[in-house]
Enzyme design. Structure first.
Site, mmCIF file in Angstrom:
data_model
loop_
_atom_site.group_PDB
_atom_site.id
_atom_site.type_symbol
_atom_site.label_atom_id
_atom_site.label_comp_id
_atom_site.label_asym_id
_atom_site.label_seq_id
_atom_site.Cartn_x
_atom_site.Cartn_y
_atom_site.Cartn_z
ATOM 1 N N LYS A 41 0.545 -1.489 0.158
ATOM 2 C CA LYS A 41 -0.376 -0.296 0.107
ATOM 3 C C LYS A 41 0.977 1.457 -0.297
ATOM 4 C CE LYS A 41 -4.167 -2.138 2.157
ATOM 5 N NZ LYS A 41 -5.413 -2.391 3.002
ATOM 6 N N LYS B 291 -5.334 -10.665 -6.211
ATOM 7 C CA LYS B 291 -6.579 -10.670 -5.829
ATOM 8 C C LYS B 291 -7.312 -10.084 -6.209
ATOM 9 C CE LYS B 291 -6.379 -8.262 -1.293
ATOM 10 N NZ LYS B 291 -5.833 -7.257 -0.519
ATOM 11 N N LYS C 42 -11.029 -4.349 -3.752
ATOM 12 C CA LYS C 42 -11.820 -2.967 -4.282
ATOM 13 C C LYS C 42 -11.484 -1.988 -4.887
ATOM 14 C CE LYS C 42 -11.793 -2.692 0.882
ATOM 15 N NZ LYS C 42 -12.667 -3.244 2.071
#
Ligand code: TYM
Length: 345
Positions: A115, A207, A210
């Site tokens: 991230k 994966k 969202k």
């Protein structure tokens, strides 16, 4: 070892785009666990600030996750359903855990590395310390079991490390205050089944997430039947028919993902699904998958819409849940303050 009361805790971030991975890896399993355990399910709104600081839609997103919990079948009378920010113990315990966890432990977290990307200097301190807040969420209720998707495995290992260090470093005070050998349980992750890691429909090596820019990479819980059908039909596959046995899925990540999704949605094992569809072309299998997905997700999406039309009802559920959560949390916070040595008066 101290005996801990069995208790399940899990959380979902209100950052929008709830998808099939969230459902199969987590929420569907939350519903199953409520049959046999005491469960606490939390909309982790404080975590959401680590994704983006100002989110004008945060209240709507918080209500959306709550609506998803209820629409999937979580009963707020039998379980506790609440939002994290309304129970101050999460932040209080997280501070103590900031002092328990080591920089090196957090620096190894793969989710932080992903991230933060290349620009680590510019990542927020909250993003770095996020796993400490997650450990606090779980241990505030001294939860023994946490159902999550596979991407959370490392955070749960860290939670155990934090509990262990707290128990060892404060052993004398823990015993002195009458809490036996250990104050916090070493929480067990509940990760498993064919959908512990649902992959992107566009790329079987990524994966389902969202934050993927392509909406075709995921099925959202609020997608209508036509959208679900289009996304499944466009899902990436390979050129071979489906194998008859699970071993034949090795090195075929897209096939493995679609079979895993079918298995999880129909509460079967991948081997059973292949027993039925082995030798079929993807076109036939995708048709069956569309029917199954629409059958299972359609009612959830419709119920979410119905619930979201009455935000006052959702807020009442959260208020009542927060009150019940706060009562449990308060006991932990009092005990932890005593153990740490904060003077109470
Ligand atoms: P979050 O909000 O990203 O995801 C919620 C749950 O969905 C699971 N999940 C998946 N499972 C299978 N396949 C996928 N593609 C997929 N994508 C997401 C996640 O594993 C998770 O179970 N840190 C957590 C939230 C959290 C939490 C907690 C969880 C905060 N405190 C305490 C458990 C206990 C998170 O970001 O999940």
């Amino acid at each position: 070892m101290t005996d801990f009361k069995e208790r399940v805790f899990s959380g979902v971030q209100p950052t929008g785009n709830l998808h099939l991975g969230n459902y199969l890896g987590a929420i569907k399993r939350f519903v199953e666990l409520q049959e046999s355990r005491d469960c606490i399910y939390c909309v982790v709104d404080m975590h959401a600030l680590t994704a983006q600081l100002y989110q004008p839609d945060l209240p709507a997103q918080t209500r959306e996750v709550t609506a998803a919990f209820l629409a999937c079948g979580i009963d707020p009378a039998r379980n506790i359903v609440f939002n994290q920010s309304q129970v101050s113990g999460h932040a209080e315990l997280a501070w103590i855990f900031n002092c328990v966890a080591r920089m090196g432990w957090l620096g190894r977290m793969t989710q932080f590395k992903e991230k933060a990307g290349k620009d680590r200097e510019n990542a927020s301190v909250g993003l770095f310390a996020y796993p400490n807040l997650m450990a606090a969420d779980i241990l505030l209720y001294r939860a023994t079991h946490v159902p999550v998707g596979e991407d959370q495995k490392q955070h749960l290992e860290l939670t155990r490390d934090i509990a262990q260090k707290f128990n060892v470093d404060f052993a004398e005070a823990i015993a002195g205050h009458g809490h036996g050998e250990a104050y916090f349980p070493l929480t067990e992750p509940l990760i498993g089944g064919p959908a512990a890691r649902v992959m992107s429909l566009r790329d079987g090596s990524k994966k389902m997430s969202k934050s993927d820019p392509s909406d075709y990479s995921r099925i959202n819980l609020t997608d209508d039947a036509d959208t679900i059908a289009q996304k499944v039909r466009k899902a990436k596959t390979d050129a071979e028919p489906l194998p008859s046995e699970a071993a034949g899925l090795a090195k075929r990540p897209e096939a493995e993902n679609l079979v895993g999704i079918y298995a999880a949605l129909s509460n079967r094992e991948p081997a059973e699904v292949l027993g039925e569809f082995g030798g079929s072309q993807f076109s036939a299998f995708k048709g069956a998958l569309v029917d199954l997905a629409v059958d299972r997700l359609g009612p959830i999406g419709a119920e979410m819409k119905r619930l979201q039309a009455d935000p006052a009802h959702i807020d009442r559920v959260l208020a009542e849940g927060s009150e019940r959560a706060a009562a449990i949390a308060a006991e932990t916070i009092v005990a932890v303050k005593d153990i740490v040595g904060f003077v109470r008066h």
